[in-house]
Design a protein around this motif. Structure first.
Motif, PDB file in Angstrom:
ATOM      1  N   VAL A 115       0.932  -1.253   0.006  1.00  0.00           N
ATOM      2  CA  VAL A 115      -0.026   0.029   0.061  1.00  0.00           C
ATOM      3  C   VAL A 115       1.095   1.188   0.016  1.00  0.00           C
ATOM      4  O   VAL A 115       2.048   1.200   0.615  1.00  0.00           O
ATOM      5  CB  VAL A 115      -0.873   0.210   1.089  1.00  0.00           C
ATOM      6  CG1 VAL A 115      -1.630   1.411   1.492  1.00  0.00           C
ATOM      7  CG2 VAL A 115      -1.885  -1.221   1.357  1.00  0.00           C
ATOM      8  N   GLU A 116       0.496   2.408  -0.655  1.00  0.00           N
ATOM      9  CA  GLU A 116       1.149   3.612  -0.756  1.00  0.00           C
ATOM     10  C   GLU A 116       0.559   4.543   0.094  1.00  0.00           C
ATOM     11  O   GLU A 116      -0.643   4.992  -0.018  1.00  0.00           O
ATOM     12  CB  GLU A 116       1.424   4.025  -2.230  1.00  0.00           C
ATOM     13  CG  GLU A 116       2.210   5.263  -2.563  1.00  0.00           C
ATOM     14  CD  GLU A 116       2.591   5.630  -3.773  1.00  0.00           C
ATOM     15  OE1 GLU A 116       3.197   6.604  -4.088  1.00  0.00           O
ATOM     16  OE2 GLU A 116       1.685   4.917  -4.579  1.00  0.00           O
ATOM     17  N   ILE A 117       1.232   5.387   1.082  1.00  0.00           N
ATOM     18  CA  ILE A 117       0.666   6.383   1.725  1.00  0.00           C
ATOM     19  C   ILE A 117       0.891   7.747   1.156  1.00  0.00           C
ATOM     20  O   ILE A 117       2.183   8.053   0.853  1.00  0.00           O
ATOM     21  CB  ILE A 117       1.437   6.220   3.143  1.00  0.00           C
ATOM     22  CG1 ILE A 117       1.009   5.175   3.889  1.00  0.00           C
ATOM     23  CG2 ILE A 117       0.509   7.489   4.085  1.00  0.00           C
ATOM     24  CD1 ILE A 117       1.584   4.984   5.171  1.00  0.00           C
ATOM     25  N   LEU A 118      -0.034   8.249   0.586  1.00  0.00           N
ATOM     26  CA  LEU A 118       0.133   9.656   0.008  1.00  0.00           C
ATOM     27  C   LEU A 118      -0.307  11.043   1.033  1.00  0.00           C
ATOM     28  O   LEU A 118      -1.574  10.718   1.723  1.00  0.00           O
ATOM     29  CB  LEU A 118      -0.622   9.795  -1.221  1.00  0.00           C
ATOM     30  CG  LEU A 118      -0.026   8.971  -2.331  1.00  0.00           C
ATOM     31  CD1 LEU A 118      -0.803   9.078  -3.613  1.00  0.00           C
ATOM     32  CD2 LEU A 118       1.430   9.368  -2.828  1.00  0.00           C
ATOM     33  N   VAL A 119       0.579  11.829   1.163  1.00  0.00           N
ATOM     34  CA  VAL A 119       0.077  13.024   2.129  1.00  0.00           C
ATOM     35  C   VAL A 119      -0.216  14.202   1.078  1.00  0.00           C
ATOM     36  O   VAL A 119       0.651  14.596   0.320  1.00  0.00           O
ATOM     37  CB  VAL A 119       0.893  13.515   3.171  1.00  0.00           C
ATOM     38  CG1 VAL A 119       0.488  14.598   4.208  1.00  0.00           C
ATOM     39  CG2 VAL A 119       1.143  12.264   3.795  1.00  0.00           C
ATOM     40  N   GLU A 120      -1.438  14.770   1.114  1.00  0.00           N
ATOM     41  CA  GLU A 120      -1.784  16.071   0.540  1.00  0.00           C
ATOM     42  C   GLU A 120      -1.822  17.206   1.454  1.00  0.00           C
ATOM     43  O   GLU A 120      -2.754  17.171   2.378  1.00  0.00           O
ATOM     44  CB  GLU A 120      -3.077  15.945  -0.307  1.00  0.00           C
ATOM     45  CG  GLU A 120      -2.711  15.021  -1.485  1.00  0.00           C
ATOM     46  CD  GLU A 120      -4.161  14.704  -2.211  1.00  0.00           C
ATOM     47  OE1 GLU A 120      -5.292  15.195  -1.825  1.00  0.00           O
ATOM     48  OE2 GLU A 120      -4.106  14.211  -3.508  1.00  0.00           O
ATOM     49  N   ALA A 121      -1.021  18.118   1.191  1.00  0.00           N
ATOM     50  CA  ALA A 121      -1.022  19.284   2.638  1.00  0.00           C
ATOM     51  C   ALA A 121      -0.666  20.434   1.922  1.00  0.00           C
ATOM     52  O   ALA A 121       0.134  20.454   0.854  1.00  0.00           O
ATOM     53  CB  ALA A 121      -0.099  18.585   3.616  1.00  0.00           C
ATOM     54  N   PRO A 122      -1.054  21.469   2.649  1.00  0.00           N
ATOM     55  CA  PRO A 122      -0.622  22.622   1.940  1.00  0.00           C
ATOM     56  C   PRO A 122       0.794  22.959   2.389  1.00  0.00           C
ATOM     57  O   PRO A 122       1.578  22.191   2.884  1.00  0.00           O
ATOM     58  CB  PRO A 122      -1.322  23.940   3.057  1.00  0.00           C
ATOM     59  CG  PRO A 122      -2.130  22.982   3.666  1.00  0.00           C
ATOM     60  CD  PRO A 122      -1.953  21.533   3.741  1.00  0.00           C
ATOM     61  N   PRO A 123       1.651  23.587   1.368  1.00  0.00           N
ATOM     62  CA  PRO A 123       3.104  23.888   1.379  1.00  0.00           C
ATOM     63  C   PRO A 123       3.502  24.597   2.635  1.00  0.00           C
ATOM     64  O   PRO A 123       4.605  24.239   3.021  1.00  0.00           O
ATOM     65  CB  PRO A 123       3.303  24.625   0.294  1.00  0.00           C
ATOM     66  CG  PRO A 123       1.963  25.480  -0.234  1.00  0.00           C
ATOM     67  CD  PRO A 123       0.928  24.592   0.301  1.00  0.00           C
ATOM     68  N   GLU A 124       2.740  25.451   3.315  1.00  0.00           N
ATOM     69  CA  GLU A 124       3.095  26.014   4.461  1.00  0.00           C
ATOM     70  C   GLU A 124       2.790  25.332   5.748  1.00  0.00           C
ATOM     71  O   GLU A 124       1.750  24.489   5.573  1.00  0.00           O
ATOM     72  CB  GLU A 124       2.457  27.514   4.458  1.00  0.00           C
ATOM     73  CG  GLU A 124       1.221  27.660   4.704  1.00  0.00           C
ATOM     74  CD  GLU A 124       0.221  27.346   3.474  1.00  0.00           C
ATOM     75  OE1 GLU A 124       0.816  26.966   2.205  1.00  0.00           O
ATOM     76  OE2 GLU A 124      -0.935  27.347   3.547  1.00  0.00           O
TER      77      GLU A 124
END
Lengths: 241, 126
Positions: A115-124
């Motif tokens: 399984v791959e974990i992807l984090v989508e977050a603001p750059p700041e």
């Protein structure tokens, strides 16, 4: 006998019943892995098993079930910590950094599960004043569940987004689905979804109660969506103040 | 002479592995991880003895045991019931006073006692 005394007696009776039920549940949940580990060791100690493959398998099983018992004790201590709020006081922390750190913590487990974990977050940085250790316990439990209950070949998505009143953190996985009637049960201590064992044979049933207690301590809320089209998503909303 | 067949119906792989390792030299062993699969294997594997966990997902050991003991063709297969619980639903199955309350032939609690398990198997099927 006054009505006040009767009320106190009734409350005492209720407290005793709840306490006894909890102790019985904890004992049974601890007894299962210990009995399994002990069974493996007793069979080995009997000298009846000589095949090296069997010996190795039974030793590994005993180790694994011993670790299950340890995990249960650790989770109970974690739950106690978040419930009694004995953790360090709130301080400013960057949630993006904390979520990425928790994601890295499960990288090896995710690889094992394909399984791959992807984090989508603001750059700041997204800075909020929280009890940091409690937040880490919360996000680790959410990611742990998302990885454990994913079908191999899928992605675990973790989204962090600023909202008008605070921050929203969402974990999404594709695998185990939680049926509508079970929505009310998932935050009950020791409860596990009937189909959870197919994904992860050993679980304490304490992960989500830890998550819920932490979220409530932050003054936030948690919601769940689970269907075959979108997968299973937990959304935690945390107010900024 | 062919080995006698034993079916283990148990959802905990650690328990299955330990029983299978203990018995495989002298018996032909197969396993099922829940009650429904167990009943299917009773029909296909045709065991001479069944080791049955009581608490399992889907169909539990109580249901399986009742089903076996009310079926004319299967009721004589000895059933050894296993559970982690020393006490269940307020009944202590290990006590003489409650003997027969569970329709299995013998009740053993976990952790396994290899000597007792082997002796019970020998007593029932040799």
């Amino acid at each position: 006998m006054t009505s006040g005394n009767e009320t106190a007696d009734a409350l005492n009776d209720k407290f005793e019943r709840v306490k006894n039920t909890f102790m019985r549940t904890v004992s049974h949940n601890l007894r299962s892995p210990i009995a399994a580990a002990q069974s493996c060791l007793r069979v080995l100690a009997s000298g009846a098993v000589t095949d090296p493959e069997d010996v190795s398998k039974l030793l590994n099983n005993a180790l694994e079930r011993g670790e299950d018992a340890l995990a249960l004790v650790d989770d109970m201590l974690a739950l106690l910590e978040v419930r009694t709020e004995t953790l360090p006081p709130p301080a400013e922390m960057d949630l993006v950094k904390a979520v990425r750190g928790a994601s890295d913590y499960f990288a090896a487990a995710a690889r094992n599960r394909q399984v791959e974990i992807l984090v989508e977050a603001p750059p700041e940085p997204v800075v909020v004043c929280l009890r940091g250790k409690m937040f880490v316990m919360m996000i680790r439990n959410l990611i742990d569940n998302a990885v454990k209950y994913s079908d191999p070949g899928n992605k675990v998505m973790i989204g962090i987004a600023k909202t008008g009143g605070g921050v929203e953190i969402k974990t999404t996985s594709r695998g185990l689905l939680i049926g509508g009637p079970d929505f009310d049960n998932i935050f009950i201590e020791f409860w596990r979804a009937p189909n959870a064992k197919q994904y992860s044979p050993h679980g304490t049933g304490l992960g989500l109660p830890i998550v819920k207690t932490a979220v409530e301590c932050f003054g936030g809320s948690i919601s769940l969506l689970s269907d075959s089209e979108n997968g299973t998503s937990f959304t935690v909303s945390i107010p900024s103040t | 002479m062919s080995k006698k067949k034993i079916l283990i119906i148990e959802d905990d792989p650690a328990i299955v592995d330990s029983i299978a390792a203990l018995l495989k030299t002298d018996y032909d062993v197969d396993s099922a991880k829940n009650g429904n699969e167990g009943l299917e294997k009773v029909a296909s594997f045709k065991p001479e003895l069944i080791i049955l966990d009581l608490l399992m997902p889907e169909k539990d050991g109580f249901d399986v045991c009742k089903r076996l003991k009310t079926d004319e063709a299967l009721k004589n297969i000895p059933v050894i019931a296993l559970s982690s619980f020393t006490e269940l639903y307020g009944m202590s199955f290990s006590g003489e006073d409650t003997k027969g309350m569970l329709p299995s032939d013998i009740y053993l609690s976990k952790p396994l006692d290899p000597k007792t398990l082997l002796r019970e198997i020998k007593d029932h099927i040799g």
